[in-house]
Each structure stands twice: as C-alpha cells, then as structure tokens.
Design a protein around this motif. Structure first.
Motif, PDB file in Angstrom:
ATOM      1  N   ALA A 205      -2.224  -0.620   7.183  1.00  0.00           N
ATOM      2  CA  ALA A 205      -2.831  -1.428   5.729  1.00  0.00           C
ATOM      3  C   ALA A 205      -1.671  -2.085   5.216  1.00  0.00           C
ATOM      4  O   ALA A 205      -2.238  -3.222   4.400  1.00  0.00           O
TER       5      ALA A 205
ATOM      6  N   ILE B 289     -13.298  -2.185  -3.118  1.00  0.00           N
ATOM      7  CA  ILE B 289     -13.128  -1.736  -2.216  1.00  0.00           C
ATOM      8  C   ILE B 289     -14.149  -0.335  -2.367  1.00  0.00           C
ATOM      9  O   ILE B 289     -13.795   0.755  -2.986  1.00  0.00           O
TER      10      ILE B 289
ATOM     11  N   LEU C 289      -1.284  -6.250   3.831  1.00  0.00           N
ATOM     12  CA  LEU C 289      -1.293  -6.691   2.375  1.00  0.00           C
ATOM     13  C   LEU C 289      -0.179  -7.307   2.759  1.00  0.00           C
ATOM     14  O   LEU C 289      -0.085  -8.966   1.241  1.00  0.00           O
TER      15      LEU C 289
ATOM     16  N   CYS D  33      -3.337   0.226  -3.932  1.00  0.00           N
ATOM     17  CA  CYS D  33      -4.957  -0.485  -2.944  1.00  0.00           C
ATOM     18  C   CYS D  33      -5.707  -1.574  -3.666  1.00  0.00           C
ATOM     19  O   CYS D  33      -6.240  -1.120  -4.801  1.00  0.00           O
ATOM     20  N   PRO D  34      -6.107  -2.975  -3.156  1.00  0.00           N
ATOM     21  CA  PRO D  34      -6.849  -3.515  -4.038  1.00  0.00           C
ATOM     22  C   PRO D  34      -8.258  -3.512  -4.301  1.00  0.00           C
ATOM     23  O   PRO D  34      -8.841  -2.248  -4.155  1.00  0.00           O
TER      24      PRO D  34
ATOM     25  N   LYS E 177     -10.116   0.938   5.130  1.00  0.00           N
ATOM     26  CA  LYS E 177     -11.143   0.501   4.513  1.00  0.00           C
ATOM     27  C   LYS E 177     -10.105  -0.756   3.797  1.00  0.00           C
ATOM     28  O   LYS E 177     -10.843  -1.616   3.689  1.00  0.00           O
ATOM     29  N   ILE E 178      -9.100  -0.681   4.387  1.00  0.00           N
ATOM     30  CA  ILE E 178      -8.680  -2.347   3.389  1.00  0.00           C
ATOM     31  C   ILE E 178      -8.416  -3.286   4.322  1.00  0.00           C
ATOM     32  O   ILE E 178      -8.451  -4.928   4.683  1.00  0.00           O
TER      33      ILE E 178
ATOM     34  N   PHE F 224       1.331  -1.063   0.117  1.00  0.00           N
ATOM     35  CA  PHE F 224      -0.129   0.009  -0.120  1.00  0.00           C
ATOM     36  C   PHE F 224       0.928   1.011   0.676  1.00  0.00           C
ATOM     37  O   PHE F 224       1.217   1.379   0.885  1.00  0.00           O
TER      38      PHE F 224
END
Ligand SMILES: Cc1cc2nc3c(=O)[nH]c(=O)nc-3n(C[C@H](O)[C@H](O)[C@H](O)COP(=O)(O)O)c2cc1C
Length: 373
Positions: free
Chosen positions: A351, A34, A355, A30-31, A149-150, A10
């Motif tokens: 975050a 989301i 990850l 960022c994945p 949010k991750i 991230f």
C-alpha cells in the motif's frame, strides 16, 4: 523509545504494551472514500487472535477493535468510508496475568528482549515482555486490513510451510486448507503430522521455529524504486521487524545460489493480453527493486519461542548467575500466529509503495514503446 512508526505515505504509529490497558495505532495517509467497516478489520484480527487452539497461547483476548476516528457514514448511502484523516484503532487488553511474570521479573529469559531493553533504556516492562511482546502485532494486522483495501485487485495470502525441521510437501499445496487447520498449513497431511509433533515439543518443555510464506497477487508492475527504496528491501525490513523473525527470503532466496544462470533466468514471452508473460518466477516478482507484475513471493523464518518450561542458564538484573523457567501462557510455535502478521506487513508495504508510485509517476505506463520511440 522512538521508531514506532511504519511507512512513508501509508503510515501507522503503534502504541501499547502486553499488560497495559490497551494497544492500538494511528493510521495516517489512508486515501479518502475507501469503504471501511469495523468487520473488515475484525475478520483479520480474529485469524491472529490467541487461544483458538491448544497449539497457541491460552491467553483469552477477544481483540475487539474499535475505529475511533477517520471514518464517516454518509446517511445517503449507509456506507462507512475513510475520510483521509488519521484513523485511530483501539484494542483493549482484557486477559493480562501479570503475576505469571513476578517470579522472573529480575531474570532475563534467554532469547527474549529483557536484557537488551535494560542495557539500552535502563527499564523494561517484564509483564509479558511489555512492548517486546507480540501483542503489539495485533495492531499491525489491524493496519494491514486497511492497507489491503488501498491497492485495487490486490490479494495477500500466507501459509506456514515448515515447522521445526519438517517442511510441507509443495505438491499437496491447497490454499483452501489454510484456514481449516490450526497451523495455517496448505498441506493437510502435514498439518495432521504437526499436531503430534507440536504436542511432543510442548510436553518436552520446549518450543520450535517455523517458516511462513507470503504470496501477493494482483500487484501492479512498477511498484518500488531502485537503490534505497527497493520493494524487496522494504519487504525484508517489514518482515524482519516481526518479533522472533530471524531470516527473510524473496523468491527463491538462498536456494537461488545453487542454481545456474540458465535455470534461474525468468524467461519472457509476450502474452495475449499485450503484457509480458514470465515463464517462471525465481525472482519472486521483483527486479531491480521494482515489481514485475508477477506474484510477489516472500518467506520469513521465526526462531523457537524463548519462553519454555525447561530451566535455562541466565543472569539477573543485578549481574548474578541464575537459572530461569518461564511458566505462564506462551505459543509453543510463534510461527502459527505469525502467518496473518506476515500477510499484514506485506499488505502495508505494498500500500505504501502503491501510493508512492502514484505520487511519483501517476497512473499508467509508457510501455510498450512504439518502434523508434
Ligand atoms: C505471534 C507471536 C507470538 C509470540 N509469542 C511469544 C511467547 O509466547 N513467548 C515468547 O517468549 N516469545 C514470543 N514471541 C517472540 C517474542 O516476542 C520475541 O522473541 C522477543 O520480542 C524478542 O525479540 P526477537 O526474537 O525478535 O529478537 C512471539 C512472537 C510472535 C510473532
């Protein structure tokens, strides 16, 4: 001037100066999928925004953020989601007053970065400190709003726990009070005291420092890695990277020195949910550089604002002795607006480590082992 990028998986790269046209960042890694709305980011920026009380700088910046890329609204759901591509965030500067700095353009503010920028780069933007201005931290707060949010179930909150020599009374800690007073203070009574205290400091042409405490809950056990990727090491780096930061503590920090090994032991018992229950949290939720699943507790100290109305001895860029007075609009205690910035940096570290953890070991854990395994 390199090193404008934070993080591993991230990551964000920030750009912009205090008195330039705009500031912003590109968040990469960022994945996808989301849900991300401009309001999610704006809400956090509004907490850090200047000019909201007489206790912060009167610069009037709306800090309106635009999401320029990396999101897509599917008309079938009406929801805007991240796509996994770079997310560019842009915040225009609208209230620069560069003339405030013309008087001091040749003089170094003691405690500010003008001298070291000139020594190193041979150029520095004296208008508001340029890149050394905490204006840049707005984009960290914006990136932090995405980071939050991750990690599923993560909550990151912070509060101002000391201003100048005055600490809060921890027995009066009330999280619900934090967003209801101008200091992000969890102790209502002490917040009332801070009003008079800070007015006095400002009227005396001075400034004061502060301590900010951050508590992250819902952090899964296992984030972080030993040695060079210790979670506490990365948190310390991220918090120390905030302007004016002069010290970081994790858990009981420096106070642990005065404890005995008996007192400092975070004893363990099995909880009813099949997970270990720690009977205390002196370690601040991290052991061996890896999260325990307890709340992560970190604190950072910020020094008094260097821009003050009292004349201070200094030198100028031509190597002559002089005095400097900093007029213009400044935070008398930068620790107030540092509260949402500290939250954001902790969210970004968590975050990133979430990850990386997933990348290295996947989901789940082998613990507890079966007897004999
Ligand atoms: C939220 C925030 C607001 C700040 N506002 C000011 C300010 O108004 N005037 C000032 O001199 N420094 C301010 N600073 C601190 C400077 O940016 C910082 O001291 C400077 O870049 C030198 O870096 P250093 O203190 O980290 O060594 C602020 C810091 C933060 C976190």
């Amino acid at each position: 001037m390199s090193f404008n990028t934070f993080g591993h998986l991230f990551r964000f790269t920030s750009f912009g100066e205090s008195h330039g046209a705009a500031i912003g960042c590109v968040v990469d890694g960022c994945p996808p999928r989301i849900p991300l709305d401009q309001k999610d980011i704006q809400r956090e920026l509004d907490r850090r925004r200047p000019g909201q009380s007489r206790f912060t700088t009167q610069r009037q910046e709306p800090d309106a953020v635009k999401i320029m890329s990396g999101v897509f609204t599917d008309e079938r759901t009406g929801t805007q989601f991240t796509t996994g591509t770079p997310i560019m965030l842009l915040i225009e500067n609208v209230d620069q007053r560069s003339k405030d700095y013309s008087e001091i353009k040749d003089k170094y503010r003691p405690g500010h970065a003008g001298y070291t920028y000139d020594i190193k780069y041979g150029i520095h933007d004296y208008r508001g400190g340029g890149r050394a201005s905490a204006r840049e931290t707005a984009v960290r707060v914006a990136a932090g709003a995405i980071a939050r949010k991750i990690v599923p179930g993560l909550t990151v909150r912070a509060a101002l726990v000391q201003m100048g020599p005055h600490k809060i009374d921890r027995s009066r800690w009330d999280w619900s009070a934090v967003d209801k007073n101008p200091f992000f203070c969890p102790d209502v009574k002490q917040a009332e005291f801070f009003e008079g205290y800070l007015d006095g400091i400002r009227k005396a042409g001075s400034s004061c420092g502060a301590v900010i405490e951050i508590v992250a809950e819902g952090v899964p056990a296992g984030l972080g890695a030993p040695i060079y990727a210790k979670l506490d090491g990365d948190l310390a780096s991220a918090l120390m990277g905030i302007n004016a930061a002069k010290g970081v503590e994790i858990g009981d920090g420096f106070a642990a020195v005065a404890m005995s090994g008996i007192e400092n032991a975070d004893e363990m018992r099995m909880g009813n949910d099949g997970k270990p229950l720690f009977l205390s949290n002196h370690a601040g939720g991290i052991l061996g550089g890896i999260s325990t699943g307890q709340a992560i507790v970190a604190r950072f100290a910020v020094k008094p604002t260097s821009s003050i109305l009292t004349p201070r001895k200094t030198v100028d860029r031509y190597g002559r002795d002089t005095d400097v007075v900093t007029k213009g609009r400044h935070d008398p205690c930068v620790g107030i607006r540092a509260v949402p910035i500290g939250e954001a940096m902790v969210a970004c570290v968590l975050a990133d480590h979430y990850l990386m953890h997933r990348g290295q070991v996947g989901e789940g854990t082998a613990w507890p082992f079966k007897p004999g395994a």
